[in-house]
Design a protein around this motif. Structure first.
Motif, PDB file in Angstrom:
ATOM      1  N   ILE A  54       0.812  -1.275  -0.011  1.00 21.98           N
ATOM      2  CA  ILE A  54      -0.109  -0.025   0.030  1.00 21.98           C
ATOM      3  C   ILE A  54       0.872   1.166  -0.055  1.00 21.98           C
ATOM      4  O   ILE A  54       1.941   1.571   0.968  1.00 21.98           O
ATOM      5  CB  ILE A  54      -0.990   0.017   1.137  1.00 21.98           C
ATOM      6  N   ASN A  55       0.646   2.049  -0.945  1.00 18.44           N
ATOM      7  CA  ASN A  55       1.589   3.263  -1.178  1.00 18.44           C
ATOM      8  C   ASN A  55       3.073   3.004  -1.229  1.00 18.44           C
ATOM      9  O   ASN A  55       3.795   3.646  -0.570  1.00 18.44           O
ATOM     10  CB  ASN A  55       1.209   4.307  -0.188  1.00 18.44           C
ATOM     11  N   GLY A  56       3.363   1.672  -1.853  1.00 17.65           N
ATOM     12  CA  GLY A  56       4.681   1.412  -1.917  1.00 17.65           C
ATOM     13  C   GLY A  56       5.496   0.634  -0.647  1.00 17.65           C
ATOM     14  O   GLY A  56       6.576   0.010  -0.839  1.00 17.65           O
ATOM     15  N   ALA A  57       4.709   0.518   0.627  1.00 20.53           N
ATOM     16  CA  ALA A  57       5.052  -0.142   1.761  1.00 20.53           C
ATOM     17  C   ALA A  57       4.316  -1.507   1.829  1.00 20.53           C
ATOM     18  O   ALA A  57       3.193  -1.536   1.373  1.00 20.53           O
ATOM     19  CB  ALA A  57       4.770   0.705   3.061  1.00 20.53           C
ATOM     20  N   PHE A  58       5.083  -2.236   2.155  1.00 19.32           N
ATOM     21  CA  PHE A  58       4.748  -3.916   2.319  1.00 19.32           C
ATOM     22  C   PHE A  58       3.478  -3.746   3.537  1.00 19.32           C
ATOM     23  O   PHE A  58       3.747  -3.271   4.522  1.00 19.32           O
ATOM     24  CB  PHE A  58       5.792  -4.936   2.705  1.00 19.32           C
ATOM     25  N   TYR A  59       2.466  -4.319   3.163  1.00 16.61           N
ATOM     26  CA  TYR A  59       1.282  -4.171   4.324  1.00 16.61           C
ATOM     27  C   TYR A  59       1.243  -5.714   4.610  1.00 16.61           C
ATOM     28  O   TYR A  59       1.183  -5.976   6.005  1.00 16.61           O
ATOM     29  CB  TYR A  59       0.000  -4.035   3.662  1.00 16.61           C
ATOM     30  N   ASN A  60       0.946  -6.761   3.784  1.00 13.65           N
ATOM     31  CA  ASN A  60       0.751  -8.078   4.502  1.00 13.65           C
ATOM     32  C   ASN A  60       0.865  -9.341   3.497  1.00 13.65           C
ATOM     33  O   ASN A  60       0.733  -8.812   2.268  1.00 13.65           O
ATOM     34  CB  ASN A  60      -0.669  -8.181   5.037  1.00 13.65           C
ATOM     35  N   THR A  61       0.818 -10.340   3.844  1.00 11.37           N
ATOM     36  CA  THR A  61       0.668 -11.700   2.641  1.00 11.37           C
ATOM     37  C   THR A  61      -0.531 -12.492   3.481  1.00 11.37           C
ATOM     38  O   THR A  61      -0.902 -12.763   4.348  1.00 11.37           O
ATOM     39  CB  THR A  61       1.953 -12.537   2.884  1.00 11.37           C
ATOM     40  N   PHE A  62      -1.211 -12.953   2.410  1.00  8.71           N
ATOM     41  CA  PHE A  62      -2.376 -13.921   2.591  1.00  8.71           C
ATOM     42  C   PHE A  62      -2.382 -15.051   1.760  1.00  8.71           C
ATOM     43  O   PHE A  62      -1.995 -14.911   0.441  1.00  8.71           O
ATOM     44  CB  PHE A  62      -3.803 -13.081   2.400  1.00  8.71           C
ATOM     45  N   ASN A  63      -2.659 -16.073   2.362  1.00  6.98           N
ATOM     46  CA  ASN A  63      -2.866 -17.469   1.547  1.00  6.98           C
ATOM     47  C   ASN A  63      -4.580 -17.406   1.544  1.00  6.98           C
ATOM     48  O   ASN A  63      -5.273 -17.394   2.818  1.00  6.98           O
ATOM     49  CB  ASN A  63      -2.199 -18.544   2.338  1.00  6.98           C
ATOM     50  N   GLY A  64      -4.997 -17.650   0.366  1.00  9.84           N
ATOM     51  CA  GLY A  64      -6.534 -17.795   0.418  1.00  9.84           C
ATOM     52  C   GLY A  64      -6.876 -17.832  -0.897  1.00  9.84           C
ATOM     53  O   GLY A  64      -6.268 -18.094  -2.053  1.00  9.84           O
ATOM     54  N   ASP A  65      -8.194 -17.725  -1.213  1.00 12.01           N
ATOM     55  CA  ASP A  65      -8.862 -17.737  -2.363  1.00 12.01           C
ATOM     56  C   ASP A  65      -8.802 -16.536  -3.450  1.00 12.01           C
ATOM     57  O   ASP A  65      -8.723 -16.610  -4.476  1.00 12.01           O
ATOM     58  CB  ASP A  65     -10.430 -18.121  -2.536  1.00 12.01           C
ATOM     59  N   GLY A  66      -8.469 -15.550  -2.695  1.00 15.18           N
ATOM     60  CA  GLY A  66      -8.345 -14.159  -3.513  1.00 15.18           C
ATOM     61  C   GLY A  66      -8.484 -12.923  -2.606  1.00 15.18           C
ATOM     62  O   GLY A  66      -8.731 -12.736  -1.459  1.00 15.18           O
ATOM     63  N   ILE A  67      -8.565 -11.662  -3.318  1.00 13.67           N
ATOM     64  CA  ILE A  67      -8.500 -10.481  -2.730  1.00 13.67           C
ATOM     65  C   ILE A  67      -9.753  -9.702  -3.446  1.00 13.67           C
ATOM     66  O   ILE A  67      -9.876  -9.693  -4.496  1.00 13.67           O
ATOM     67  CB  ILE A  67      -7.244  -9.744  -2.713  1.00 13.67           C
ATOM     68  N   ILE A  68     -10.212  -8.994  -2.594  1.00 15.45           N
ATOM     69  CA  ILE A  68     -11.431  -7.968  -3.171  1.00 15.45           C
ATOM     70  C   ILE A  68     -11.214  -6.480  -2.664  1.00 15.45           C
ATOM     71  O   ILE A  68     -10.855  -6.291  -1.484  1.00 15.45           O
ATOM     72  CB  ILE A  68     -12.962  -8.312  -2.454  1.00 15.45           C
ATOM     73  N   VAL A  69     -11.140  -5.563  -3.832  1.00 18.40           N
ATOM     74  CA  VAL A  69     -10.810  -4.147  -3.211  1.00 18.40           C
ATOM     75  C   VAL A  69     -12.209  -3.632  -4.012  1.00 18.40           C
ATOM     76  O   VAL A  69     -12.467  -3.785  -5.027  1.00 18.40           O
ATOM     77  CB  VAL A  69      -9.423  -3.842  -4.036  1.00 18.40           C
ATOM     78  N   CYS A  70     -12.741  -3.080  -3.102  1.00 18.34           N
ATOM     79  CA  CYS A  70     -13.981  -2.225  -3.511  1.00 18.34           C
ATOM     80  C   CYS A  70     -13.987  -0.807  -3.276  1.00 18.34           C
ATOM     81  O   CYS A  70     -13.457  -0.358  -2.232  1.00 18.34           O
ATOM     82  CB  CYS A  70     -15.266  -3.127  -2.938  1.00 18.34           C
ATOM     83  N   PRO A 101      -9.657  -9.733   2.170  1.00 16.77           N
ATOM     84  CA  PRO A 101      -9.320 -11.001   1.739  1.00 16.77           C
ATOM     85  C   PRO A 101     -10.160 -12.250   1.771  1.00 16.77           C
ATOM     86  O   PRO A 101     -11.236 -12.030   2.609  1.00 16.77           O
ATOM     87  CB  PRO A 101      -7.978 -11.660   2.955  1.00 16.77           C
ATOM     88  N   MET A 102     -10.235 -12.906   0.832  1.00 15.44           N
ATOM     89  CA  MET A 102     -11.282 -13.925   0.749  1.00 15.44           C
ATOM     90  C   MET A 102     -10.867 -15.293   1.105  1.00 15.44           C
ATOM     91  O   MET A 102      -9.912 -16.090   0.899  1.00 15.44           O
ATOM     92  CB  MET A 102     -11.707 -14.139  -0.973  1.00 15.44           C
ATOM     93  N   TYR A 103     -11.473 -15.681   2.306  1.00 14.14           N
ATOM     94  CA  TYR A 103     -11.233 -17.164   2.889  1.00 14.14           C
ATOM     95  C   TYR A 103     -10.061 -17.478   3.017  1.00 14.14           C
ATOM     96  O   TYR A 103      -9.516 -18.578   2.664  1.00 14.14           O
ATOM     97  CB  TYR A 103     -12.245 -17.966   2.108  1.00 14.14           C
ATOM     98  N   SER A 104      -9.152 -16.606   3.604  1.00 18.03           N
ATOM     99  CA  SER A 104      -7.891 -16.825   3.974  1.00 18.03           C
ATOM    100  C   SER A 104      -7.581 -17.960   4.958  1.00 18.03           C
ATOM    101  O   SER A 104      -8.251 -17.938   6.029  1.00 18.03           O
ATOM    102  CB  SER A 104      -7.006 -15.644   4.204  1.00 18.03           C
ATOM    103  N   GLN A 105      -6.544 -18.463   5.083  1.00 20.21           N
ATOM    104  CA  GLN A 105      -6.046 -19.280   6.126  1.00 20.21           C
ATOM    105  C   GLN A 105      -5.428 -18.831   7.388  1.00 20.21           C
ATOM    106  O   GLN A 105      -5.270 -19.416   8.535  1.00 20.21           O
ATOM    107  CB  GLN A 105      -4.740 -20.371   5.634  1.00 20.21           C
ATOM    108  N   PHE A 106      -5.056 -17.491   7.086  1.00 18.16           N
ATOM    109  CA  PHE A 106      -4.352 -16.723   8.057  1.00 18.16           C
ATOM    110  C   PHE A 106      -5.396 -16.014   9.135  1.00 18.16           C
ATOM    111  O   PHE A 106      -6.424 -15.175   8.545  1.00 18.16           O
ATOM    112  CB  PHE A 106      -3.641 -15.675   7.485  1.00 18.16           C
ATOM    113  N   LEU A 107      -5.239 -15.936  10.270  1.00 19.51           N
ATOM    114  CA  LEU A 107      -5.980 -15.410  11.189  1.00 19.51           C
ATOM    115  C   LEU A 107      -6.117 -13.976  11.198  1.00 19.51           C
ATOM    116  O   LEU A 107      -6.958 -13.259  11.738  1.00 19.51           O
ATOM    117  CB  LEU A 107      -6.116 -15.797  12.797  1.00 19.51           C
TER     118      LEU A 107
END
Length: 287
Positions: free
Chosen positions: A153-169, A197-203
């Motif tokens: 986000i704005n060039g800075a690392f935010y997070n890593t997600f394992n999952g089905d996908g990502i929604i940005v709305c 995040p869509m249905y991620s394994q990460f809490l």
């Protein structure tokens, strides 16, 4: 109001009964109005829309989103008449079409300007760019394994997600796919972007609300399998998993006609809470 366009979803109005009803009522109000009819957006583009005072859309949310895509840079406002299933973006239900048309011609309405969202990526042959009113969705193939997504986000690392996908709305799109994936409802007046995040394994995978000026970059880390990109549910594009998908607020806006008697929270009650209770076989307490 001299030139009106009507874009009809022919699968929702097979015998043109609603289309003819609306045309008849418009001519009862003003017989000198020029009406242009478009079926499933055929013939309706930015140049065509600029000749119109208003575009009336007959269908559901998908028809409104498809219309928005076809007239992307147009400043002509859209009035949605719901003959679909949910129709959250539509201001008018079949039961109050006559009243709505009268209000339209009397000028008893406001025009809301809604933010749009843009995504872009380099497919190896140049940068591809797409705009939407609701959302940008990155997802895996149904038969593929869990994908890993790195978010900046704005060039800075935010997070890593394992999952089905990502929604940005956008705030407008928060009641769409975002809501189904557990994201929040956001009032359309708020100038924000929402990443879910869509249905991620990460809490730790939770929705984050961002300033609409934020620049989001998403990279898929799963080798040998591409991800799919969807904008407003209108396109499904296979994209190379090695390059970043860049998402930000679009420079384009979408103008939607709003009537004063249509309260946002009543719309939430009728189209989200009430219909959800109805599907569950329950009666909503407020009725």
């Amino acid at each position: 109001m001299k030139n009106i366009g009507i874009n009809v979803n022919t699968t929702k109005d097979l015998n043109k009964q609603m289309l003819n009803f609306i045309i008849k009522n418009i001519h009862n109000i003003d017989n000198n109005v020029n009406i242009n009819v478009y079926e499933d957006c055929v013939g309706l583009d930015e140049n065509e829309s600029n000749r119109l005072d208003v575009i009336i859309v007959l269908g559901g949310d998908g028809t409104i989103l498809n219309t928005s895509k076809n007239v992307l840079k147009s400043k002509t406002p859209i009035l949605g008449i719901n003959i679909g299933h949910l129709g959250f973006l539509a201001q008018v239900e079949i039961s109050n079409v006559k009243e709505a048309l009268n209000r339209l011609f009397m000028g008893k309405y406001t025009v809301e300007e809604r933010d749009m969202i843009q995504c872009s990526y380099d497919d190896g042959n140049g940068v591809k760019s797409y705009d939407g009113l609701n959302d940008v969705v990155l997802c895996r193939k149904v038969d593929s394994g869990i994908q890993r997504y790195d978010i900046y986000i704005n060039g800075a690392f935010y997070n890593t997600f394992n999952g089905d996908g990502i929604i940005v709305c956008t705030s407008t799109g928060s009641t769409g796919y975002n809501l189904s994936a557990g994201g929040p409802i956001i009032h359309p007046s708020l100038d924000v972007l929402c990443l879910t995040p869509m249905y991620s394994q990460f809490l730790t995978a939770r929705t984050i609300i961002l300033d609409s000026r934020s620049r989001i970059s998403i990279t898929s880390k799963k080798k040998f399998e591409n991800v799919y990109l969807s904008v407003d549910g209108q396109q499904c594009i296979e994209v190379n998993g090695f390059g970043p998908i860049k998402i930000e607020r679009s420079q384009n806006k979408r103008k939607l006609i709003k009537f004063d008697n249509n309260d946002y929270f009543n719309t939430l009650k009728e189209k989200i809470t009430f219909k959800a209770k109805g599907c569950e076989g329950e009666i909503y307490e407020g009725n």
